[in-house]
Design a protein around this motif. Sequence first.
Motif, PDB file in Angstrom:
ATOM      1  N   ASN A 163      -5.768   8.320  -4.548  1.00  0.00           N
ATOM      2  CA  ASN A 163      -5.209   6.994  -3.867  1.00  0.00           C
ATOM      3  C   ASN A 163      -4.436   6.865  -3.577  1.00  0.00           C
ATOM      4  O   ASN A 163      -4.323   6.272  -2.985  1.00  0.00           O
ATOM      5  N   SER A 164      -3.238   7.798  -3.718  1.00  0.00           N
ATOM      6  CA  SER A 164      -3.069   7.930  -2.510  1.00  0.00           C
ATOM      7  C   SER A 164      -2.242   8.651  -1.385  1.00  0.00           C
ATOM      8  O   SER A 164      -2.342   7.306  -0.779  1.00  0.00           O
ATOM      9  N   TYR A 192       3.044   5.381  -6.279  1.00  0.00           N
ATOM     10  CA  TYR A 192       2.696   4.836  -7.836  1.00  0.00           C
ATOM     11  C   TYR A 192       1.535   5.792  -7.766  1.00  0.00           C
ATOM     12  O   TYR A 192       1.619   6.505  -9.027  1.00  0.00           O
ATOM     13  N   ALA A 193       0.616   6.427  -6.836  1.00  0.00           N
ATOM     14  CA  ALA A 193      -0.793   6.792  -7.723  1.00  0.00           C
ATOM     15  C   ALA A 193       0.054   8.125  -7.187  1.00  0.00           C
ATOM     16  O   ALA A 193      -0.098   9.026  -8.067  1.00  0.00           O
ATOM     17  N   THR A 210       0.601  -1.738  -0.180  1.00  0.00           N
ATOM     18  CA  THR A 210       0.505  -0.436   0.068  1.00  0.00           C
ATOM     19  C   THR A 210       0.439   1.398  -0.355  1.00  0.00           C
ATOM     20  O   THR A 210       0.367   1.695  -0.430  1.00  0.00           O
ATOM     21  N   ALA A 248      -4.337   5.322   0.040  1.00  0.00           N
ATOM     22  CA  ALA A 248      -3.213   4.257   0.348  1.00  0.00           C
ATOM     23  C   ALA A 248      -2.029   4.690   1.196  1.00  0.00           C
ATOM     24  O   ALA A 248      -2.030   3.515   2.038  1.00  0.00           O
ATOM     25  N   TRP A 265       1.780   1.595  -3.363  1.00  0.00           N
ATOM     26  CA  TRP A 265       0.772   2.379  -4.076  1.00  0.00           C
ATOM     27  C   TRP A 265       1.062   3.807  -3.915  1.00  0.00           C
ATOM     28  O   TRP A 265       0.527   4.271  -4.490  1.00  0.00           O
TER      29      TRP A 265
END
Lengths: 534, 205
Positions: B101-102, B92-93, B86, B105, B89
Amino acid sequence: MTMTDTAPATGTNSEVVEAPNYNYGKLAELVATGEHARIGRFFLGGGMLGLIGTLTVGLLLDLERTSPTKVEILDSDVLGQLISSHRLGLLLIGIIPALIGLAISVVPLQVGARTIAFPRAAALGFWTWLMGTVLWLAGYLMGGGPGGGDLQGTDLWILGNIMVVGGLLVATASVVTTVLGMRTTGMNLARTPLFSFSMLVAGSVWFITLPVLVANLVLVYIDHRYGQVLFGASEAIYAQLAWLAGQPQIYAVAIPVLGILGETVPVFAKARSASNTLFQVAISAFGLFAIGVWAQFSMSNVANPDATSLLKNPIYIAFGTLVVIPVLLALALSAATIRAGKLNAKAPFISALLAGLVLLAATVAGLLNVIEPLDLAGTTAALGHFNLVAGAAILGLVAGLWFWAPKIYGNMLAEGPGRLLGLVLALGALLAGVGFVAGGFLEQPDSPNPGALKDGVDMLNLVGVVGSALLLLGVVGAAGAVLGSRRSKTSPGENPWDGHTLEWSTASPPVRGNFTETPEVSNESPLFSDREEA
Amino acid sequence: MSTLDLGVADQIPAEVPEAAPARPRLVLIATAFAVLAFGMFLAGLFAVYVSQRAAFGEGWIPDGAGTIPLAPASVMLATMAMSSITVQWAVYAIARNDRLNSYLAAGLSFFFAIAFLNQGVFLFKSMGWEILGDNALQATLINAIAGTQFLMLVIAMVYLAVATFRSLAGQYSARDHEGMVGAAMFWHAAVIAYAVIWAAIYNIK
């Protein structure tokens, strides 16, 4: 700009703009400063005071050794505590903070950076180190050092040590990040000035090794506070930490000596370094052989801790032997540089060269220590070796102070006293080193109250006392010279030594932001190249 | 004219040199050194643990009551592994400007971390060791090692919280999200540290 700095008053549009008043007072300005030069001076001042204090303790211990059968000068209860305060203190309270101070002042200038990376972290490192030093001292004063009887004092001493090492590591992180991430255009790692490079190597070695010291201290704390099943009351605490002042880890404090040597010799020889790359190889190799975190005799033989057990470890012997080579290589490169140029020996050069030679003597003494048939384990040979390495580091520090004083303090330090102090410190280190190494050959135990001794040891101990006194005198003299220079009103100019590297291309002391224009380099000696072209 | 009436560029004083070009990686370099320091700290503790363990011989961890239960320790490992995913993630977001999404996560990572700490408390309570008890030697060493990893995770949580708040403030984006990467790096280090503890202490015993 720090949060307490006053904002500048003029704008680019030539209109005068009234600056907002962010003046929080002198104290806030002092504590929250983000100026790397000022933080460097804090560390240098604190380190010099630490050196004077711990060298005084060392001198007292050496004086006590002159009456081996009875305790005359000191109280027998404090003898054991003073050994740790001398050896650990000289490294953590004296030499390392002073070297970090030198680096915080000089490294950003050398790599062409406007400031140091994470300046407030560097300031936090200093204040943490300072508070840790106060707690460390309080622990000793309460009788809580290793071997002392005061349990609460010991807790305080351990906490002080952890804070001291933590502060040093935070400040070191600023220095190594500056070297790795803030080099100016064109300055790759191979073109990094040798002092900055040596601080990168030294900082990396400290980062690898000092956290292990903290781990040991945490274990000691838990054990001491609760079960006391690992280290007993406090007798065995120093044995768990002694590797820091022993071979090969002790060399970690002397890594910058090679950088200072490599930096000063070409300047005063008025020539390019014979080989910058080879010098970097020598510094890196020396750093590798200075990683001594694995050489903890208390761990190599848990059931029966014994310093001689390391002498059966082939890696220990190899490190102790091979460490001579990079020092020889650095000295050979320095000799080649001197031959290629036209030497003008000034105080920084003399101290730096002597530091290199004393370091060579130290590595030779270390080589003797790892030869098992000589049977030097547990004798004063270890103390002699310690004195030689510490003496080399102090000499290197003094060389650096004299060399970079225009950039650190905005003044030149006096030339005559500088030369004399270099000689005094070198003689002191050699006497304090050779005297006790020779005492080790006569089987003198490494204790200030060793009992009956062989003939001739008394004289060697006196030699050691003279050496320790000269070391202390040299450091006091250096501190006095720095304080005396503050009264000077004459500006040394940008480049009083005809230096080769970027720090000499800016004012002394440097302007705000260090450089008026972002510097660019195309080789390791940009100013020397400019002069050649001119 | 007050300073508020001027643009930012107008307030740059003439005598101050131009800003140095942005140098990336400073936070990452410093984080790498912090990870190195914690790694060596744990290595130092492990060295003492291993040498004491070797000198002790048989019966280091008692069988039956008081032993280290592997099931909760393994669930803790799985929790840490999920948090690693996570937290990555979150990086990544933000690298794709996908802020929602960030944050999601990062929130999940905090949830897993808190769950891990809770499980850790349960594990140590079920072991029932006391530093002053029969297993004082083992308890001293294991508490020191496990406590260091807990501390690492707490620091990683603070680091991630700071990075997330900076993202909320708009400081991090696809163009520059070095702080989030640094926080993730430290987080992964804490996870790896637990994996080593699980393998060397809880599993092998």
